[in-house]
Design a protein around this motif. Sequence first.
Motif, PDB file in Angstrom:
ATOM      1  N   TYR A 206       4.570  -5.933 -11.367  1.00 50.59           N
ATOM      2  CA  TYR A 206       3.128  -5.661 -11.469  1.00 50.59           C
ATOM      3  C   TYR A 206       2.470  -5.436 -10.109  1.00 50.59           C
ATOM      4  CZ  TYR A 206       3.774  -7.141 -16.271  1.00 50.59           C
ATOM      5  OH  TYR A 206       4.209  -7.220 -17.562  1.00 50.59           O
ATOM      6  N   ASN A 207       3.179  -5.820  -9.035  1.00 52.41           N
ATOM      7  CA  ASN A 207       2.597  -5.675  -7.693  1.00 52.41           C
ATOM      8  C   ASN A 207       3.048  -4.336  -7.101  1.00 52.41           C
ATOM      9  OD1 ASN A 207       2.687  -5.795  -4.713  1.00 52.41           O
ATOM     10  ND2 ASN A 207       1.786  -7.820  -5.041  1.00 52.41           N
ATOM     11  N   ILE A 208       2.104  -3.434  -6.875  1.00 51.39           N
ATOM     12  CA  ILE A 208       2.457  -2.076  -6.427  1.00 51.39           C
ATOM     13  C   ILE A 208       3.137  -2.085  -5.051  1.00 51.39           C
ATOM     14  CG2 ILE A 208       0.121  -1.614  -5.549  1.00 51.39           C
ATOM     15  CD1 ILE A 208       2.373   1.047  -7.117  1.00 51.39           C
ATOM     16  N   GLU A 209       2.696  -2.976  -4.155  1.00 46.26           N
ATOM     17  CA  GLU A 209       3.310  -3.003  -2.817  1.00 46.26           C
ATOM     18  C   GLU A 209       4.788  -3.392  -2.903  1.00 46.26           C
ATOM     19  OE1 GLU A 209       0.012  -4.531  -2.577  1.00 46.26           O
ATOM     20  OE2 GLU A 209      -0.908  -2.915  -1.405  1.00 46.26           O
ATOM     21  N   LYS A 210       5.092  -4.419  -3.718  1.00 48.43           N
ATOM     22  CA  LYS A 210       6.504  -4.843  -3.883  1.00 48.43           C
ATOM     23  C   LYS A 210       7.311  -3.738  -4.551  1.00 48.43           C
ATOM     24  CE  LYS A 210       5.823  -9.828  -4.276  1.00 48.43           C
ATOM     25  NZ  LYS A 210       5.753 -10.916  -5.241  1.00 48.43           N
ATOM     26  N   ALA A 211       6.699  -3.083  -5.537  1.00 44.93           N
ATOM     27  CA  ALA A 211       7.406  -2.021  -6.265  1.00 44.93           C
ATOM     28  C   ALA A 211       7.753  -0.865  -5.326  1.00 44.93           C
ATOM     29  CB  ALA A 211       6.546  -1.532  -7.428  1.00 44.93           C
ATOM     30  N   LEU A 212       6.795  -0.475  -4.482  1.00 46.89           N
ATOM     31  CA  LEU A 212       7.043   0.641  -3.555  1.00 46.89           C
ATOM     32  C   LEU A 212       8.095   0.256  -2.510  1.00 46.89           C
ATOM     33  CD1 LEU A 212       3.352   1.907  -3.064  1.00 46.89           C
ATOM     34  CD2 LEU A 212       5.188   3.119  -4.269  1.00 46.89           C
ATOM     35  N   ALA A 213       8.071  -1.016  -2.081  1.00 45.42           N
ATOM     36  CA  ALA A 213       9.055  -1.467  -1.084  1.00 45.42           C
ATOM     37  C   ALA A 213      10.475  -1.436  -1.656  1.00 45.42           C
ATOM     38  CB  ALA A 213       8.704  -2.879  -0.624  1.00 45.42           C
ATOM     39  N   TRP A 214      10.600  -1.566  -2.984  1.00 43.16           N
ATOM     40  CA  TRP A 214      11.922  -1.608  -3.649  1.00 43.16           C
ATOM     41  C   TRP A 214      12.541  -0.214  -3.825  1.00 43.16           C
ATOM     42  CZ3 TRP A 214      12.880   0.640  -8.481  1.00 43.16           C
ATOM     43  CH2 TRP A 214      14.115   0.335  -9.069  1.00 43.16           C
ATOM     44  N   CYS A 215      11.690   0.806  -3.985  1.00 40.44           N
ATOM     45  CA  CYS A 215      12.219   2.071  -4.523  1.00 40.44           C
ATOM     46  C   CYS A 215      12.648   3.083  -3.470  1.00 40.44           C
ATOM     47  CB  CYS A 215      11.179   2.704  -5.455  1.00 40.44           C
ATOM     48  SG  CYS A 215       9.757   3.391  -4.608  1.00 40.44           S
ATOM     49  N   ASP A 216      13.514   4.012  -3.918  1.00 43.26           N
ATOM     50  CA  ASP A 216      13.847   5.214  -3.132  1.00 43.26           C
ATOM     51  C   ASP A 216      12.921   6.367  -3.527  1.00 43.26           C
ATOM     52  OD1 ASP A 216      16.253   4.066  -1.929  1.00 43.26           O
ATOM     53  OD2 ASP A 216      17.092   4.155  -3.959  1.00 43.26           O
ATOM     54  N   VAL A 217      12.513   6.336  -4.798  1.00 47.81           N
ATOM     55  CA  VAL A 217      11.681   7.411  -5.358  1.00 47.81           C
ATOM     56  C   VAL A 217      10.580   6.773  -6.196  1.00 47.81           C
ATOM     57  CG1 VAL A 217      11.638   9.400  -6.943  1.00 47.81           C
ATOM     58  CG2 VAL A 217      13.703   8.939  -5.583  1.00 47.81           C
ATOM     59  N   ALA A 218       9.330   7.259  -6.021  1.00 53.28           N
ATOM     60  CA  ALA A 218       8.239   6.816  -6.904  1.00 53.28           C
ATOM     61  C   ALA A 218       7.762   8.015  -7.717  1.00 53.28           C
ATOM     62  CB  ALA A 218       7.083   6.244  -6.084  1.00 53.28           C
ATOM     63  N   ASN A 219       7.918   7.915  -9.032  1.00 47.23           N
ATOM     64  CA  ASN A 219       7.414   8.955  -9.933  1.00 47.23           C
ATOM     65  C   ASN A 219       6.082   8.450 -10.473  1.00 47.23           C
ATOM     66  OD1 ASN A 219       7.143  11.176 -11.559  1.00 47.23           O
ATOM     67  ND2 ASN A 219       9.060  10.888 -12.694  1.00 47.23           N
ATOM     68  N   VAL A 220       5.009   9.077 -10.034  1.00 44.84           N
ATOM     69  CA  VAL A 220       3.658   8.583 -10.327  1.00 44.84           C
ATOM     70  C   VAL A 220       3.111   9.319 -11.560  1.00 44.84           C
ATOM     71  CG1 VAL A 220       1.372   8.152  -9.337  1.00 44.84           C
ATOM     72  CG2 VAL A 220       3.366   8.338  -7.824  1.00 44.84           C
ATOM     73  N   LEU A 221       2.647   8.558 -12.534  1.00 40.86           N
ATOM     74  CA  LEU A 221       2.170   9.162 -13.784  1.00 40.86           C
ATOM     75  C   LEU A 221       0.653   9.101 -13.895  1.00 40.86           C
ATOM     76  CD1 LEU A 221       4.745   7.698 -16.333  1.00 40.86           C
ATOM     77  CD2 LEU A 221       4.922   9.776 -14.949  1.00 40.86           C
ATOM     78  N   ARG A 222       0.122  10.052 -14.610  1.00 38.98           N
ATOM     79  CA  ARG A 222      -1.323  10.179 -14.820  1.00 38.98           C
ATOM     80  C   ARG A 222      -1.834   9.110 -15.792  1.00 38.98           C
ATOM     81  NH1 ARG A 222      -4.291  13.428 -18.560  1.00 38.98           N
ATOM     82  NH2 ARG A 222      -2.356  13.941 -19.636  1.00 38.98           N
ATOM     83  N   ILE A 223      -3.055   8.675 -15.544  1.00 39.22           N
ATOM     84  CA  ILE A 223      -3.747   7.834 -16.526  1.00 39.22           C
ATOM     85  C   ILE A 223      -4.259   8.772 -17.622  1.00 39.22           C
ATOM     86  CG2 ILE A 223      -5.754   6.329 -16.868  1.00 39.22           C
ATOM     87  CD1 ILE A 223      -3.496   5.061 -15.284  1.00 39.22           C
ATOM     88  N   GLN A 224      -3.731   8.605 -18.840  1.00 37.69           N
ATOM     89  CA  GLN A 224      -4.021   9.571 -19.913  1.00 37.69           C
ATOM     90  C   GLN A 224      -5.265   9.147 -20.703  1.00 37.69           C
ATOM     91  OE1 GLN A 224      -0.759  11.299 -21.998  1.00 37.69           O
ATOM     92  NE2 GLN A 224       0.723  10.614 -20.496  1.00 37.69           N
ATOM     93  N   LEU A 225      -6.411   9.354 -20.085  1.00 35.59           N
ATOM     94  CA  LEU A 225      -7.667   8.916 -20.711  1.00 35.59           C
ATOM     95  C   LEU A 225      -7.868   9.540 -22.094  1.00 35.59           C
ATOM     96  CD1 LEU A 225     -10.074   8.978 -17.628  1.00 35.59           C
ATOM     97  CD2 LEU A 225      -9.145   6.974 -18.803  1.00 35.59           C
ATOM     98  N   GLU A 226      -7.353  10.769 -22.284  1.00 32.40           N
ATOM     99  CA  GLU A 226      -7.565  11.446 -23.576  1.00 32.40           C
ATOM    100  C   GLU A 226      -6.816  10.762 -24.715  1.00 32.40           C
ATOM    101  OE1 GLU A 226      -5.594  12.480 -21.216  1.00 32.40           O
ATOM    102  OE2 GLU A 226      -3.874  13.591 -21.985  1.00 32.40           O
ATOM    103  N   ARG A 227      -5.786   9.937 -24.402  1.00 32.31           N
ATOM    104  CA  ARG A 227      -5.058   9.218 -25.456  1.00 32.31           C
ATOM    105  C   ARG A 227      -5.520   7.762 -25.579  1.00 32.31           C
ATOM    106  NH1 ARG A 227      -0.832  12.789 -26.706  1.00 32.31           N
ATOM    107  NH2 ARG A 227       0.046  13.814 -24.897  1.00 32.31           N
TER     108      ARG A 227
END
Length: 313
Positions: A206-227
């Motif tokens: 849940y912590n974005i900083e820890k998640a980014l520190a772990w990864c080689d690649v970050a695939n960032v997804l859109r907030i789908q307000l329409e759904r």
Amino acid sequence: MFSSKHLLGIKNLTKEDIQQVFEQADHFKEVLRRPIKKVPSLRDVTIANLFFENSTRTRISFELAEKRLSADTLNFSASSSSTKKGETLIDTVNNILAMKVDMVVMRHASPGACVFLSKHINASIVNAGDGTHEHPTQALLDAYSIREKLGSIEGKNILIVGDILHSRVALSNIFCLKKLGANVKLCSPPTLLPKYISSLGVEIEYNIEKALAWCDVANVLRIQLERQNVQYFPSLREYALYYGVNKERLDKLDKKIVIMHPGPINRGVEITSDVADGEHSIILDQVENGVAVRMAVLYLLNQVRVGEVTSVI
Ligand code: CP
């Protein structure tokens, strides 16, 4: 030979199917670099692109892939069709198929629409995104782009960050990356994660900083307000504050990570412009690779389809 005449999702593909797509896409990528970018592979094959939901990238990419393969194409958009007059999906598609269509590329708002269609018609079906279910060609082009950038996928740490709950891209990416041996982690507010998600063999951070520190690649997804018909987080500003991928967060890392986004981008919400357009972004490579990957999918499915027709004769 590909294991099915349809591409309904990644879930039922084999690792070998995915590798075949990549190898064929390598060949078509080379074709697309030539002065004459067209090959006769799908000459006399008619493909209907049925888009019951909005699309920019996927629709154009499929249409271009079909043209590069010399297929005959017809384009259907629900907003200007007789579905507005109450015609059912099956009636619409059967009327189009009566004009001797061999393959159907379909985007639809209902999860399972492509599976449903595949049980009722003979043409090969390619799922171009069905509601919150799957978007298989997006996952294939995403994985292909990672393979191109990093050399391989096996053992790589891939983070998917954003609105997982409403994302067909997330589900198809998870299936695809796991089949290819990647480690997959998700980062999102708890309200934007499906309850079943851990059963897919992914980790949650849940912590974005820890998640980014772990990864080689970050695939960032859109907030789908329409759904989203209820409020899943207090505000877009708060979402960007806690989960947004921005330069400040990337500058704190002791390594460079690859940035991806399937589009369309909500700049300043899930990703800032300096990251989306930055030197480690491969967002436009994803779009470019989409044409070669979709050419590969159509070519491989047509081989199965032609094999079936020949065996009947
Ligand atoms: N990535 C994607 O599916 O974009 P479109 O909705 O524009 O097709």
